[in-house]
Scaffold this motif. Structure first.
Motif, PDB file in Angstrom:
ATOM      1  N   SER A  74      37.948  49.525  41.699  1.00 21.82           N
ATOM      2  CA  SER A  74      38.882  48.642  41.000  1.00 21.82           C
ATOM      3  C   SER A  74      39.589  47.750  42.022  1.00 21.82           C
ATOM      4  O   SER A  74      39.575  48.034  43.228  1.00 21.82           O
ATOM      5  CB  SER A  74      39.928  49.468  40.243  1.00 21.82           C
ATOM      6  OG  SER A  74      40.792  50.111  41.182  1.00 21.82           O
ATOM      7  N   LYS A  75      40.222  46.702  41.527  1.00 23.03           N
ATOM      8  CA  LYS A  75      40.991  45.817  42.411  1.00 23.03           C
ATOM      9  C   LYS A  75      42.084  46.610  43.128  1.00 23.03           C
ATOM     10  O   LYS A  75      42.344  46.403  44.299  1.00 23.03           O
ATOM     11  CB  LYS A  75      41.608  44.664  41.609  1.00 23.03           C
ATOM     12  CG  LYS A  75      42.411  43.705  42.463  1.00 23.03           C
ATOM     13  CD  LYS A  75      43.004  42.582  41.657  1.00 23.03           C
ATOM     14  CE  LYS A  75      43.839  41.617  42.431  1.00 23.03           C
ATOM     15  NZ  LYS A  75      44.350  41.983  43.708  1.00 23.03           N
ATOM     16  N   ASN A  91      33.071  40.924  44.851  1.00 24.90           N
ATOM     17  CA  ASN A  91      33.664  40.940  43.516  1.00 24.90           C
ATOM     18  C   ASN A  91      32.583  40.886  42.450  1.00 24.90           C
ATOM     19  O   ASN A  91      31.624  40.119  42.563  1.00 24.90           O
ATOM     20  CB  ASN A  91      34.624  39.769  43.342  1.00 24.90           C
ATOM     21  CG  ASN A  91      35.822  39.870  44.245  1.00 24.90           C
ATOM     22  OD1 ASN A  91      36.245  40.958  44.625  1.00 24.90           O
ATOM     23  ND2 ASN A  91      36.375  38.739  44.618  1.00 24.90           N
ATOM     24  N   LYS A  99      37.672  42.682  37.415  1.00 19.81           N
ATOM     25  CA  LYS A  99      38.679  43.433  38.163  1.00 19.81           C
ATOM     26  C   LYS A  99      38.035  44.464  39.084  1.00 19.81           C
ATOM     27  O   LYS A  99      38.652  45.462  39.422  1.00 19.81           O
ATOM     28  CB  LYS A  99      39.613  44.158  37.187  1.00 19.81           C
ATOM     29  CG  LYS A  99      40.431  43.249  36.310  1.00 19.81           C
ATOM     30  CD  LYS A  99      41.133  43.985  35.184  1.00 19.81           C
ATOM     31  CE  LYS A  99      42.105  45.028  35.640  1.00 19.81           C
ATOM     32  NZ  LYS A  99      42.948  45.566  34.548  1.00 19.81           N
TER      33      LYS A  99
END
Length: 186
Positions: A74-75, A91, A99
């Protein structure tokens, strides 16, 4: 040193990100190999979570499993792990939600115990690793992939502590050295 397998939090266990057969194959070739010069060709990629309720589970785990054997973070996890030299990130979207990032594991170590692991014999006579036995690595690391069986990656006590200290929603399964462990002999 203890080593661990990364696991999603319980609510997210059924999520397995799939980028489709063609893209999975390309991702495997580029990101699990040593030549990462083609990473710019993988901008704006999106995977499928394989579950109907992904939007309800989006914040349940900071790690997701993937068809291709690399971690998806996750971010929030990327913000904690970004400073580690052993990881770089690409990403990606999952079900259109951008995200997440593929964790590209840069560090290598020897931790697959070839003598105690189990193999399948292919029709051409080659051996394929089927059930992995692990040995204690000689070098220290946060996260590493095996130097020969590069689709296998593990994390160390230091990685686990960093995640726990930052309250990341990631489970860890401690690996017992010297014993091959498959789904059928848990």
């Amino acid at each position: 040193m203890n080593i661990y397998k990364i696991k999603p939090q319980a609510a997210s266990e059924n999520i397995v990100v799939d980028f489709g057969a063609e893209l999975n194959s390309k991702l495997w070739d580029v990101f699990l190999g040593d030549d990462r010069s083609e990473t710019e060709n993988f901008l704006n990629i999106n995977g499928s979570s394989q579950v109907d309720n992904f939007n309800n589970l989006i914040d349940c785990s900071d790690f997701l499993s993937c068809v291709v054997p690399f971690p998806i973070f996750s971010k929030r996890a990327v913000d904690v792990l970004r400073e580690l030299d052993c990881l770089s990130f690409l990403n990606v979207g999952v079900d259109g939600v951008c995200k997440f990032s593929i964790g590209l594991v840069n560090a290598k170590a020897k931790f697959v115990d070839e003598e105690k692991s189990k193999y399948k014999i292919l029709t051409n006579g080659d051996r394929m690793l089927s059930v992995v036995a692990y040995r204690e690595p000689l070098e220290s690391f946060f996260i590493a992939r095996d130097e020969k069986y590069y689709s296998n990656f593990v994390v160390s006590d230091d990685f686990v502590e960093r995640c726990k200290k930052n309250n990341l929603k990631i489970r860890f399964e401690k690996i017992e050295y010297g014993h091959p462990k498959s789904f059928f002999n848990r």
